[in-house]
Structure formats: structure tokens, C-alpha cells
Design a protein around this motif. Structure first.
Motif, PDB file in Angstrom:
ATOM      1  N   VAL A 182       0.868  -1.187   0.000  1.00  0.00           N
ATOM      2  CA  VAL A 182       0.000   0.000   0.000  1.00  0.00           C
ATOM      3  C   VAL A 182       0.900   1.230   0.000  1.00  0.00           C
ATOM      4  O   VAL A 182       1.894   1.274   0.718  1.00  0.00           O
ATOM      5  N   ILE A 183       0.504   2.235  -0.781  1.00  0.00           N
ATOM      6  CA  ILE A 183       1.265   3.490  -0.798  1.00  0.00           C
ATOM      7  C   ILE A 183       0.384   4.576  -0.184  1.00  0.00           C
ATOM      8  O   ILE A 183      -0.741   4.806  -0.632  1.00  0.00           O
ATOM      9  N   GLY A 184       0.891   5.228   0.846  1.00  0.00           N
ATOM     10  CA  GLY A 184       0.178   6.350   1.449  1.00  0.00           C
ATOM     11  C   GLY A 184       0.669   7.642   0.810  1.00  0.00           C
ATOM     12  O   GLY A 184       1.878   7.859   0.704  1.00  0.00           O
ATOM     13  N   ILE A 185      -0.280   8.478   0.381  1.00  0.00           N
ATOM     14  CA  ILE A 185       0.112   9.731  -0.283  1.00  0.00           C
ATOM     15  C   ILE A 185      -0.049  10.856   0.736  1.00  0.00           C
ATOM     16  O   ILE A 185      -1.174  11.261   1.048  1.00  0.00           O
ATOM     17  N   TYR A 208      -3.574   1.053  -3.417  1.00  0.00           N
ATOM     18  CA  TYR A 208      -3.190  -0.352  -3.292  1.00  0.00           C
ATOM     19  C   TYR A 208      -2.591  -0.767  -4.635  1.00  0.00           C
ATOM     20  O   TYR A 208      -3.279  -0.701  -5.659  1.00  0.00           O
ATOM     21  N   LEU A 209      -1.339  -1.171  -4.621  1.00  0.00           N
ATOM     22  CA  LEU A 209      -0.729  -1.601  -5.881  1.00  0.00           C
ATOM     23  C   LEU A 209      -1.375  -2.904  -6.342  1.00  0.00           C
ATOM     24  O   LEU A 209      -1.692  -3.764  -5.520  1.00  0.00           O
ATOM     25  N   ASN A 210      -1.541  -3.037  -7.644  1.00  0.00           N
ATOM     26  CA  ASN A 210      -2.035  -4.297  -8.210  1.00  0.00           C
ATOM     27  C   ASN A 210      -0.847  -5.167  -8.582  1.00  0.00           C
ATOM     28  O   ASN A 210       0.285  -4.684  -8.682  1.00  0.00           O
ATOM     29  N   ASP A 211      -1.131  -6.441  -8.802  1.00  0.00           N
ATOM     30  CA  ASP A 211      -0.050  -7.359  -9.182  1.00  0.00           C
ATOM     31  C   ASP A 211       0.663  -6.863 -10.423  1.00  0.00           C
ATOM     32  O   ASP A 211       0.038  -6.369 -11.371  1.00  0.00           O
ATOM     33  N   GLU A 212       1.979  -7.016 -10.392  1.00  0.00           N
ATOM     34  CA  GLU A 212       2.872  -6.675 -11.514  1.00  0.00           C
ATOM     35  C   GLU A 212       2.875  -5.183 -11.819  1.00  0.00           C
ATOM     36  O   GLU A 212       3.185  -4.776 -12.925  1.00  0.00           O
TER      37      GLU A 212
END
Ligand code: M6R
Length: 613
Positions: A182-185, A208-212
Motif C-alpha cells: 500500500v502506498i500512502g500519499i 493499493y498496488l495491483n499485481d505486476e
């Protein structure tokens, strides 16, 4: 497993990383480490043990830097020691990486890199990856983000990674596949972590990053997303609903005890807005479009692991009894390797607290490819499993931090009960009077759980008597057989006492040989359809001098006359007994573990979220 956290901004990164790692320690605690960029150098601090050991290891040393990465490890490749602790650095020492996951082809990659002159300090697959990234950077003359992308195209396995470069202190590269990230901005900064818990107090805006997907985070240029095929992606920023208080112990000595006591509220939250006994209504928005499919399914296959698998077993009884839908319950890890026969008329229900369990995820991916409809029952909002399913229902139990699952189990059983009732109603296979009675009883469950919790000191007294046992047997019949399994699992995992759960009637086919005066036998003997039978099973144990600790319905005198100890729980419908009977077993394991001096919230060798297969 493993927990990863990173910070990029203008704040002091160290406290952000340490606090974040403490929140993520439920994911593994074999070793901990951080790396910070300070005045053009990467400063690395890591050691075997917990985050508190890392703090001791750092002692009074100055740890400065406004970009940094941190890791708490659950060992896969290489024993838990200082050298194998993350972060790992590249051949030149210019790059550092943290990684959650497994690089399956690490041996062949290592071989190639060794032939090209690379030398490795650790036994980990992660060190191989950072060497590979630097090797590509140098050979191809590309920037770090591109080198990461090329490297990940050659990697087989699972990863959530963050990479830093000592020469580029305003940049981070992160990527994920099959492990969460997860990336918090923030306003002028970025936070990255395995879940949102280290981020919540700084920002509510997350991606939330997705796969790949690969994220290139730059303090001047912002966030850029590409996938490993080099297609640019648009970040989808979501707002977190998580509350900071939910992550604290709130005055309890352990998270497990807090979570056991939260169950009246967590079950109420799970029911909220979903049932109304006055109107005779059950409604699960997330499965509305799939109810017809479930009702007409060839069969429903519940896939899960551990405690969630036990919830699935309770679900099997409920779905078959109430909704008359055929159900099979599968260990996700077995199901996926069995080449099972799955058709478009099958519905797979994946049950997972974390929503990240690798075996469960792999099982649903396989079933999806074969055309089944996939429904999720997850606790963690936005988790990978919840995003991989066609539909589903969250359990709304709130964050569960203790490694031993407690409130997640009762919430899973609650959702399964609601699903079974909803399908039963849709199919018209449940009498209206029974349906209404069950709705009323369900609404009463939170206050009955409150009642059960009042027996805490009685359970503590019993725990003191049996805390030194080497073995224990848990017996139950019907719906309470999974409760016996769950009771045994709780005792094993946090107190390290060998325990087995058995269907009570099966005892005479083998386990009865184990019974002597030193064997505590925990029995669920509530007044239900098999009450008489279970009383006979209790007699069989007593005849062999075993010690009986029985969970009985309030007012029961028969079992009281035979058992060594009885624990009373309020009367409820037979179908709902697991929601009450499981609680004394949770308390019992908790007290025994505390008395034996065990680490209740972080039992040895375990991790909360098992993201390796
Ligand atoms: O997150 P999940 O529900 O998918 O996790 C499944 C198991 O790993 C988990 O239930 C485990 O058995 C717990 N330690 C039990 O207390």
C-alpha cells in the motif's frame, strides 16, 4: 509473510519506520532491519529478533535520514540470523532492498550472477534480486525503475519490494506481485507498507498496488505507475476507513485478550444493517448478484486455511442444514494441487481473515480460471483475496493483531450464517417461523457473548489446573466438531501444548487409548440434538479416569454431575452454538499461554498472514 515499510519525504524517517515495523510485527518476527540514506550513504541496521531487539541493537547511534526502508521477517530462505535479516544491498552497496515474498528461481539467477562475478553475503533470495537489479542497471545502462522492471520480468515467484539508491535520495521504487503493498500519499511525502496500519496516522489517502505494478515515487515528480509490460497505469487513490484506536491495546495486556473481549461488538458490527428480525429480512449487498448462482450451485466449495477452514466447516453444516446446498470444505493448500473437477456451476467461497493467504489466493485463482464463481469472506478491506473475487461480504471485525485468530472466527461464522439464511430464504427451503426465530437469536448473540465473557475468572481457575498438561483432547459433535478443532488449534499455537480436536463419536475408534488421569478432555456438551450421545462419550472418558471440562447449556445438571468442571453458556438455537461455545476455549488458551510464560500475541514460528505457499 514479512512486513515491509518505507518512507520518502522531509521528516526523520527512523521513527516512522520503527513504529511501522511494530505494527507489522504480526507478519513475522524472526529478524528486523532498516536502511536509511544519509549524506550519500546507505546506513544499515539489522539483527535477529524483534523490532525491540533492533532498537537495542541501534542503541544510542545516530540514525538520520529522510528516506528509508524497514523490514520484519518471517524466515523462508536462510535461517533467522543477522546476516539474512533485510534490508539487503547490491554488489556495489549502492542499492538496498526490502522484500516480502519468495523468488522461486533464485538459485538459477544466483548461479548466473555468480558466474558474472557477484558475491553474496546471505542465503536469501532477496539478496539475489537486488544484485540482479544492479547487474541489469549496469549492463543495460538503464535507470533504476527500468532495471527493476526488467528484473521482475525474469523473476518467478511473489514479491512486494521497495528499492532505494544512495545516489538518488529523493526516489523510491516499489513493486508487487502476490504480496500486498500500500502506498500512502501524504502532503509532501510518501509512506509504503504491507498494510495500511503503519500509514493511517499520517495520511488517509492510499493506493493499493495491483499485481505486476511498479511505482516510481519521486519527491519532485510525484507518483508514476507502470506495469511490468511497461504500460503506464493510473493510480486509484482510496480513502482509508481504519481508525487508529483499533490498532492499540486499549488497556488490555495482550491484543488477543482485547480481541476476545471485542466479540460482542465485532459480531454486532458484522450483523449491522444486514438483518432485521421484525421485517424478516437478511441482506448481504456484496453477494446479491450471486445468490441465485449459489442457490442453484452444483456444489459450494469452501476453501480456507487454519481457523478460517474451521469456520468453513461450521459453514458446511449451516449451508446444508438451512439452505440445502451441497458443500465441500477444502484446505486451500490441498485443493489447488489436486487438479479438482470444477465446473461453471460451482461456487467457491474463500474464507480469509487477512485476505492475503497465499494458498487460498492460489486456490481461487485456479477455480476462477476453470469458470467457477468466486465469493470472498474477508476481514481486511481491500485485501488481495477480496479484490480477486466476483463478490463477497466483509466480516467487519476490525483489525485483528494477535496471531491467534479469535474475533475473526466468530465474524466469519456470523457471515456464513447470514449467507446460509439468505440462500435458504431465496430457495424457500426454510420455514418462516424458523427463519424468524434464527434472526431474533442472531440479534441476541452479541449480548449472549457478553454473558459468556463473564466466565473469564472461572476459566482462569480451570486454566491454572491444566496449564502443565502435555496433551489435551477436544471433543464435539455436529456443528461443534469444528469448535473442538478450533479449541485445539488455539491451545497448540499459543501455549505449545499438544492438542487434538475430534468428533466425539470417533474417540472410541482410536484416541480413547490416550485417555488416562493426566488427560484433560474438553467437551462441548450443550443441549442439542446429540446431547444424549455426547453424555455417553463423557461417561466413556470418565470410565478411563480422564478429566472432563465440559461446556454446557445454562442450568444443565446432568453433565455437572459427571464432569470435573462445567462452564455454562446461555441457551441459543443449535445452529448458533459455535458462536458462544468457542469463546471459553479462546479464554482458556489465552490464560494457559500466559501462565506458561508464552508470547501470546506472537507465538513462536508463526505469522499472522501466511503469504508463502
Ligand atoms: O488470514 P487467514 O484467515 O487466511 O489465515 C489463515 C490461517 O493462517 C489462520 O487462521 C491461522 O491458522 C491462525 N493462526 C489461527 O489462529
Amino acid at each position: 509473510m514479512c512486513g515491509i515499510v518505507a518512507y520518502l519525504g522531509d521528516k526523520d524517517a527512523f521513527p516512522v519506520l520503527i513504529k511501522g515495523l511494530k505494527r507489522l510485527e504480526y507478519r513475522g518476527y524472526d529478524s528486523a532491519g532498516i536502511a536509511l540514506i544519509e549524506e550519500g550513504d546507505i546506513n544499515l541496521y539489522k539483527c535477529k529478533g524483534k523490532v525491540s531487539d533492533l532498537e537495542d541493537h541501534i542503541g544510542g547511534k545516530s540514525v538520520r535520514g529522510t528516506v528509508g526502508i524497514g523490514h520484519t521477517r518471517w524466515a523462508t530462505h536462510g535461517e533467522p540470523n543477522d546476516i539474512n535479516a533485510h534490508p539487503h544491498t547490491s554488489e556495489s552497496g549502492n542499492l538496498a532492498i526490502i522484500h516480502n515474498g519468495i523468488i522461486e528461481n533464485y538459485a538459477s539467477l544466483k548461479e548466473e550472477l555468480t558466474q558474472r562475478g557477484h558475491t553474496f553475503k546471505s542465503d536469501t533470495d532477496t539478496e539475489v534480486l537486488i544484485h540482479l537489479i544492479e547487474d541489469i542497471q549496469e549492463r543495460e545502462g538503464v535507470k533504476l525503475g527500468e532495471a527493476v522492471r526488467i528484473a521482475l520480468n525474469g523473476v518467478i515467484g511473489a514479491y512486494a519490494i521497495v528499492v532505494i539508491d544512495k545516489d538518488r535520495p529523493k526516489r523510491l521504487i516499489a513493486a508487487k506481485k502476490s504480496s500486498p503493498l500500500v502506498i500512502g500519499i501524504g502532503e509532501d511525502d510518501f509512506y509504503l507498507a504491507s498494510d495500511a496500519t503503519p500509514i493511517i496516522e499520517y495520511t488517509k489517502n492510499v493506493v493499493y498496488l495491483n499485481d505486476e505494478e511498479i511505482a516510481i515515487l519521486d519527491l519532485d515528480k510525484g507518483l508514476k505507475l507502470v506495469n511490468i509490460a511497461n504500460q503506464e497505469k493510473t493510480p486509484y487513490i482510496q480513502e482509508l476507513e481504519l481508525k487508529l484506536e483499533a490498532l492499540e491495546k486499549g488497556g488490555y495486556e495482550h491484543f488477543m485478550l482485547k480481541e476476545i473481549h471485542e466479540q460482542p461488538r465485532s459480531i454486532a458490527d458484522c450483523l449491522r444493517g444486514r438483518i432485521n428480525s421484525l421485517q424478516g429480512r437478511v441482506q448481504l449487498g456484496g453477494i446479491k448478484d450471486y445468490e441465485d448462482k449459489i442457490a442453484k450451485a452444483n456444489r459450494v466449495i469452501m476453501v480456507a486455511c487454519g481457523t478460517s477452514w474451521h469456520a468453513g466447516l461450521v459453514g458446511e453444516y449451516l449451508f446444508e442444514d438451512l439452505a440445502r446446498v451441497p458443500v465441500e470444505v477444502e484446505y486451500a493448500s490441498e485443493f489447488r494441487y489436486r487438479n479438482p473437477i470444477i465446473t461453471e456451476n460451482d461456487v467457491v467461497i474463500a474464507i480469509s481473515q487477512s485476505g492475503e493467504t497465499a494458498d487460498t489466493l492460489a486456490a481461487i485463482k485456479m477455480a476462477k480460471e476453470r469458470g467457477a464463481t468466486i465469493i470472498g469472506i474477508c476481514n481486511v478491506v481491500g485485501s488481495t483475496i477480496s479484490r480477486e473475487t466476483h463478490g463477497g461480504s466483509y466480516t467487519h471485525a476490525g483489525p485483528e493483531i494477535g496471531v491467534a485468530s479469535t474475533k475473526a472466527f466468530t465474524a466469519q461464522v456470523t457471515v456464513l450464517t447470514l449467507m446460509a439464511l439468505s440462500i435458504a430464504k431465496k430457495k424457500g427451503v426454510i420455514e418462516e417461523s424458523r427463519f424468524r426465530r434464527l434472526l431474533i437469536e442472531l440479534e441476541n448473540i452479541p449480548s449472549k457473548v457478553e454473558e459468556v465473557l463473564k466466565i473469564n475468572s472461572q476459566v482462569e481457575f480451570i486454566a491454572d489446573i491444566y496449564k502443565d498438561a502435555n496433551n489435551a483432547l477436544y471433543l464435539g459433535r455436529g456443528l461443534n466438531f469444528p469448535v473442538a478443532l478450533e479449541g485445539a488449534l488455539k491451545l497448540k499455537e499459543i501455549s505449545y501444548i499438544h492438542a487434538e480436536g475430534y468428533p466425539a463419536a470417533e474417540m472410541k475408534h482410536g484416541p480413547i487409548a490416550l485417555i488416562d488421569e493426566a488427560m484433560p478432555v474438553f467437551v462441548i456438551a450443550t443441549k442439542d440434538a446429540s446431547y444424549e450421545k455426547i453424555v455417553s462419550n463423557i461417561q466413556e472418558v470418565k470410565a478411563r479416569k480422564g478429566k472432563i471440562i465440559a461446556i454446557v447449556t445454562e442450568g444443565d445438571e446432568t453433565v455437572k454431575g459427571i464432569a470435573d468442571h462445567t462452564i455454562e453458556i446461555p441457551e441459543t438455537d443449535d445452529s448458533l452454538v459455535p458462536l458462544l461455545a468457542t469463546i471459553p476455549f479462546q479464554l482458556l488458551s489465552y490464560h494457559i499461554a500466559v501462565m506458561r510464560g508464552c508470547n501470546v500475541d506472537q507465538p513462536r514460528n508463526l505469522a499472522k498472514s501466511v503469504t508463502v505457499e
